[in-house]
Design an enzyme around this catalytic site. Structure first.
Site, PDB file in Angstrom:
ATOM      1  N   HIS A   1       0.834  -1.207   0.000  1.00 49.41           N
ATOM      2  CA  HIS A   1       0.000   0.000   0.000  1.00 49.41           C
ATOM      3  C   HIS A   1       0.874   1.266   0.000  1.00 49.41           C
ATOM      4  O   HIS A   1       0.732   2.132  -0.863  1.00 49.41           O
ATOM      5  CB  HIS A   1      -0.909  -0.016   1.240  1.00 49.41           C
ATOM      6  CG  HIS A   1      -1.776   1.189   1.382  1.00 49.41           C
ATOM      7  ND1 HIS A   1      -3.091   1.223   0.981  1.00 49.41           N
ATOM      8  CD2 HIS A   1      -1.525   2.436   1.859  1.00 49.41           C
ATOM      9  CE1 HIS A   1      -3.606   2.419   1.210  1.00 49.41           C
ATOM     10  NE2 HIS A   1      -2.672   3.170   1.746  1.00 49.41           N
ATOM     11  N   GLU A   2       1.788   1.334   0.948  1.00 47.61           N
ATOM     12  CA  GLU A   2       2.649   2.517   1.033  1.00 47.61           C
ATOM     13  C   GLU A   2       3.583   2.584  -0.176  1.00 47.61           C
ATOM     14  O   GLU A   2       3.912   3.671  -0.657  1.00 47.61           O
ATOM     15  CB  GLU A   2       3.448   2.523   2.341  1.00 47.61           C
ATOM     16  CG  GLU A   2       2.607   2.439   3.628  1.00 47.61           C
ATOM     17  CD  GLU A   2       1.517   3.498   3.747  1.00 47.61           C
ATOM     18  OE1 GLU A   2       1.670   4.588   3.160  1.00 47.61           O
ATOM     19  OE2 GLU A   2       0.494   3.214   4.416  1.00 47.61           O
TER      20      GLU A   2
ATOM     21  N   HIS B   1       1.847   4.496  -2.812  1.00 45.59           N
ATOM     22  CA  HIS B   1       2.006   5.945  -2.591  1.00 45.59           C
ATOM     23  C   HIS B   1       3.395   6.390  -3.055  1.00 45.59           C
ATOM     24  O   HIS B   1       3.551   7.422  -3.704  1.00 45.59           O
ATOM     25  CB  HIS B   1       1.873   6.274  -1.101  1.00 45.59           C
ATOM     26  CG  HIS B   1       0.470   6.278  -0.580  1.00 45.59           C
ATOM     27  ND1 HIS B   1      -0.511   7.071  -1.114  1.00 45.59           N
ATOM     28  CD2 HIS B   1      -0.111   5.602   0.447  1.00 45.59           C
ATOM     29  CE1 HIS B   1      -1.654   6.879  -0.432  1.00 45.59           C
ATOM     30  NE2 HIS B   1      -1.428   5.989   0.512  1.00 45.59           N
TER      31      HIS B   1
ATOM     32  N   GLU C   1      -4.629   7.771  -2.886  1.00 40.07           N
ATOM     33  CA  GLU C   1      -5.174   6.520  -2.352  1.00 40.07           C
ATOM     34  C   GLU C   1      -5.578   5.568  -3.482  1.00 40.07           C
ATOM     35  O   GLU C   1      -5.540   4.358  -3.314  1.00 40.07           O
ATOM     36  CB  GLU C   1      -6.359   6.789  -1.419  1.00 40.07           C
ATOM     37  CG  GLU C   1      -5.959   7.410  -0.079  1.00 40.07           C
ATOM     38  CD  GLU C   1      -5.028   6.537   0.754  1.00 40.07           C
ATOM     39  OE1 GLU C   1      -5.107   5.295   0.664  1.00 40.07           O
ATOM     40  OE2 GLU C   1      -4.187   7.089   1.488  1.00 40.07           O
TER      41      GLU C   1
END
Lengths: 500, 500
Positions: B265-266, B269, B295
Site C-alpha cells: 500500500h505505502e 504511494h 489513495e
C-alpha cells in the site's frame, strides 16, 4: 541602543537560531540514520537556503550592535545570559573578522575536501587530498592571524576548542604521559598473550546484540523516553535538548564487544546532555561545556566504569544469557581481562585504553608542526609513519591505515584531537575525587550507576556551559588539572591485569 | 508591481518556504520514527518558531501583492508557474484569514495531540485524547467559518482535500456503494468458512518479515536509494522530493500479511511520488495531486495488484522460502483465497477489500456530524460503536480497537477519510482503462510491475499537481468518474472467490 532593547533583540535572534539549529540537527541525524541514499541531493539544497538565513540572522550591523551593547553591560547580566552573550560574541568575533567571500569559499573548500579525503582513503592515494589539506592549514593560519595576531596560530585554535589550552600545557602533559606510558607499553608487549581472548570474535546475532544494547542502557539508568539508539556506520551522540538525546551504534556480528562499548561510550556523552540543569532549558548553554570534558565523560563510562572488573561482573550474566554458546566456558574475570587487552595498533578508534593517548600525541605533534610551518603537508605521511614507529613501535603499511584514517582534518578540525587525550586524563582525576565521596566499585556491583551519575550531575552536568572547562574540573576535583592521576590509574590497572 | 518583480519575489519566497517544509517534514518523520518519546516537547517549541517564520514569509502585504499580480497575469505564465501560483493563492487564501497566534498555537497543539493519541491508544483511555480532538474540531470549524462562511464547514474541508467534493456527492456515492455492497457482504458471510485461513496467524519472526519487505520493494521495482522503510505504530508515506521518499510499516509477529500489505500500500504511494516528472523538480507541484488520487494508487497496488491471483503466485515462493514451517502444506491458491477473505472486522487498515468502504462510511458519518455540531467528541466512542454494529454488524470491544485506531484525527486531518473510499473506486476505473493497453495479469506473473508503473507514470504520475484530480482521472480513463466500475469489480471478484 538601550540594554533592554539589545536583550530583547538578542532573545528573539536566539529563539530563531536555536530553531534553525534544531532543524539542522534533526535533518543531519536523519541523513545519517534513516534517510535513503539520494536524500542528500535535496538536503544540500535545503541546507544552503537555511544556512543563508541563519547567517543573515546574526551577521549584520544591528546584531553586531546588540552584541556590543551586551558586552558593555556584561557585569549587569544574570549569569546565564552573561554566558550566552559571551559565547555569542565569541561565535561572531570570527565572522566579523573574516571577509565574507573567504568564509564562503572556505565552506565550499571543506565540502570538496571531504570528498577528496574519502577518495584518497579508498584509493590509498594521499596526493588526492594533500592540496586540500594545504589550503585548510593555510586558512587556519589566516583566521588566527586575523582574529588575534598576538597569539601563536595553533594556540589560537587549541583555545577555540578548550578555553585556556595551549601548546605549553599540552607539551608538558603529553611529555609526562609519554614518559610514563612508553615503558609501560613495552612491558605489556613483552608479557605477550597471558590470557584468553579467543571468545571475543564469536558470531553474535545482531537481533540479540540489540537486546544487549537495551540492557546496557538500563544498567546506565538512561531513560529511553529521553534517549534513543540509532544505527550508523560510525557511532556518535547528538542532542537537541535534555529530553531529546540520540546515540548511535554500529553492530558487527563478529564483535559483540564493539557495539557494547560504543553504547557505553555514547551513553556517557548522553548522560552529560540528559542531566544539564533544568534552569538551562531553552538557553544556548544547555550542553556540555567542551569536547574534552565531554570526552572525559564518555571515556569515563566506557573505560573507568565499563572496563572495570565490577562492571564486567555486573553485566556478564546477561551476556551469558544472550550468548550461551558463544561464551561457553568463559567467566566474568576472563571477560574482564579480554576487554582490557593492551596492544599497540594502527587505528585510533580501535585502540585500547593504554595506547590510545599515543595515537593522539602523533596527531598533536603533526598539527603543531604544520601550523608552525615546520612541517609541510607533503612531508606529512613520512612523519606520521616515523612517529608511529617511535611512539607505538609499529610500522604503518599504507596511508589508508595511517594518516588518512581520520576525517577530522578534512573537516577543518585542527586543534581538536588533544580533547580526546585530555578527556581520558580528566576522567581519571574526576574518579579519584569521586572516590572520596562514593564507593564506586560497590555501586557498580550493586547496579547503582545512577548514584555515580548523580554525583557527576551535581559536580559537572548541571552546569552545562555555565562553567568553563577548567572551572568544571576544579569544581569536580577541588584542584587544577593534574595528569598524574591518569598515569597512576593506567599504571595500576595495567600492572594488575598483566601482573607486571 | 511589475510581473518580473513579482515572479522574482515569488521564486525567492518559494525557495525559502520549500526549505522550511523540508525541515518540517523531516522533523515530523523523525518524530514518528526515530525520536525518543519526549522529543516532542522540544519539537513543539521549534515548530512554533519555524511556523511563525513560515507564516510571516508569505502572510504579508508585499506577498499578497505578488500573488495578486500573478493572478492578474495568470494566462501569461508558463503552465508550471501557473499551477504553482494558483496553489499558492489557494494556500494563502486561508492564511490571510487566520490570525497568526491561532495558526502557530494550532501547530503546537497537533504535536501534543499526536503524543496524547499514542498514549490514549496504548492505554485504551480516550479521555487522554478527547480534549485535543475537541480543540482540533473547533479549529476546523473556525477556519472554515473564517475562510468561507457561505460554505458548510465540512464541505469546506472536503473541498480542500479534493477540489469539488462535498457531502452531497459523497452521500450519493456512499449510498450507491452501500446499497450494492451490504447485500454482497451478507451473501459472503452466509457462505461461511469455505477456504483455509488457519495459516494466516502463524508466528513469523520480524527479522524475516523485514526480508520480505525488502523483497516486496524489489518486486514493486522501487529504488531503495530513493525510498526507505521505517517502522511506526501506524504505517504512512511521506516525501521530501522525488529522490527522497519514506514509507513506514508496522510488524506484527503473528501476521506476516499485515506488514506485507502495508508495504504494498505505502509502496503504491511511494511510486506516485517517485515518478513525478523531472520537469517538476524543485517546484511546489512535484507531488501527488490529491489524497484520493493518491489513495487510488496505494489501493490499486495493494488490492487490485497485490490481492490478485497473479501476484500471489509471483511472491508465494519467497514466502515459502522465508517461512517454510508456517506455510507448510499451503499453496499459492490457498494464499490468494486467504488474503481475499471478506469478513466484517474491527480494524480499517486490516479490512478486506469488500468491507473496507464501510469502515470509511462510519468515519465519514461521524466527521460530518461532529463538524455540524450534532455530535460531541464525548459522544464519539458510543456513536462509533453503534455505527460499526449497524454497518458491519460487529461489536467494538474497546476504543483501542475502535475510534482510537487511526492517527488521522490526531494529525488534524478532518475530511480526509473519504479519499480512501474514492481512491478505491478510482482505482477500479483506472485498471479498467489500463487493461485496454496492457495485459496486466501477464505482466504481474512475469514480475514486470515496472511496466504497469510506467503506464501510470505516463497517464498520472508525471503530471504531479499540474493536473487537478478530475483531470487526472479523465486523462487516465478517457471519461469522468463512475462508481459502477468499483461495484462491478468487487462483485465479480467476490462472486468468483466465494462461488456466489
Amino acid at each position: 541602543m538601550e540594554l533592554t532593547k539589545a536583550l530583547e533583540l538578542f532573545n528573539e535572534k536566539k529563539r530563531i537560531s536555536m530553531a534553525y539549529n534544531h532543524a539542522f540537527g534533526v535533518m543531519s541525524y536523519d541523513n545519517e540514520t534513516a534517510a535513503p541514499k539520494n536524500s542528500s541531493i535535496g538536503l544540500a539544497k535545503t541546507f544552503e537556503v537555511l544556512s543563508e538565513l541563519a547567517y543573515k540572522l546574526t551577521v549584520n550591523e544591528e546584531y553586531f550592535e546588540v552584541i556590543d551593547v551586551l558586552m558593555e553591560h556584561i557585569d549587569e547580566l544574570d549569569p546565564i545570559t552573561r554566558r550566552e552573550a559571551e559565547l555569542a560574541e565569541k561565535g561572531l568575533r570570527m565572522m566579523r573578522k573574516i571577509p565574507m567571500e573567504e568564509y564562503t569559499s572556505y565552506q565550499g573548500l571543506l565540502m570538496e575536501a571531504h570528498t577528496a579525503w574519502v577518495d584518497a582513503k579508498l584509493s590509498d592515494d594521499y596526493s588526492l587530498f594533500e592540496p586540500y589539506l594545504k589550503k585548510i592549514i593555510a586558512f587556519h593560519k589566516r583566521v588566527a592571524e586575523l582574529c588575534d595576531p598576538s597569539m601563536d596560530p595553533y594556540d589560537f585554535w587549541l583555545n577555540e576548542y578548550e578555553k585556556g589550552l595551549n601548546t605549553e600545557i599540552l607539551d608538558k602533559f603529553f611529555g609526562k604521559v609519554r614518559e610514563a606510558l612508553v615503558p609501560l607499553i613495552k612491558k605489556v608487549v613483552e608479557k605477550g598473550e597471558i590470557f584468553r581472548t579467543d571468545f571475543m570474535n564469536e558470531k553474535c546475532p545482531i537481533e540479540l546484540q540489540r537486546q544487549l544494547s537495551d540492557y546496557i542502557m538500563e544498567v546506565m539508568h538512561i531513560n529511553r523516553e529521553d534517549c534513543s539508539i540509532g544505527e550508523t556506520e560510525h557511532p556518535f551522540t547528538t542532542h537537541f535538548n535534555k529530553h531529546d538525546v540520540r546515540i548511535t551504534t554500529h553492530y558487527h556480528e563478529d564483535s559483540v564487544v564493539s557495539n557494547m562499548y560504543s553504547v557505553i561510550h555514547e551513553g556517557g556523552h548522553a548522560l552529560y546532555e540528559l542531566n544539564t540543569g533544568d534552569d538551562l532549558i531553552g538557553t544556548t548553554i544547555a550542553a556540555g561545556t567542551s569536547m574534552s570534558i565531554h570526552e572525559s565523560q564518555s571515556r569515563f563510562y566506557e573505560n573507568i566504569i565499563g572496563r572495570s572488573e565490577a562492571f564486567c561482573e555486573l553485566i556478564f550474566p546477561k551476556i551469558k544469557e544472550l550468548f550461551p554458546v558463544q561464551f561457553d566456558g568463559v567467566n566474568a574475570h576472563d571477560f574482564y581481562l579480554a576487554v582490557n587487552k593492551a596492544e599497540p595498533s594502527l587505528i585510533r578508534t580501535e585502540a585500547d585504553e593504554l595506547t590510545y593517548s599515543l595515537h593522539i600525541m602523533v596527531r598533536y605533534e603533526l598539527e603543531k608542526r604544520m601550523m608552525s610551518g615546520e612541517l609541510t603537508t607533503e612531508q606529512l605521511p613520512s612523519e606520521w609513519n616515523r612517529l608511529y614507529k617511535e611512539y607505538l613501535g609499529i610500522d604503518v603499511p599504507n596511508n589508508r591505515q595511517g594518516m588518512l584514517q581520520d576525517s577530522h582534518w578534512s573537516g577543518g578540525m585542527i586543534g581538536y584531537f588533544p580533547s580526546y587525550a585530555l578527556g581520558s586524563a580528566y576522567g581519571a582525576q574526576i574518579v579519584h575525587s569521586m572516590k572520596k565521596d562514593l564507593d564506586v566499585e560497590k555501586l557498580v556491583r550493586e547496579n547503582r550507576i545512577d548514584i555515580i551519575t548523580a554525583w557527576l550531575t551535581e559536580k559537572i552536568y548541571k552546569y552545562g556551559m555555565l562553567l568553563r572547562p577548567a572551572e568544571v574540573l576544579k569544581n569536580a576535583c577541588g584542584e587544577d588539572f593534574d595528569p598524574d592521576y591518569y598515569i597512576n590509574y593506567l599504571t595500576e590497572k595495567m600492572t594488575s591485569i598483566y601482573s607486571l
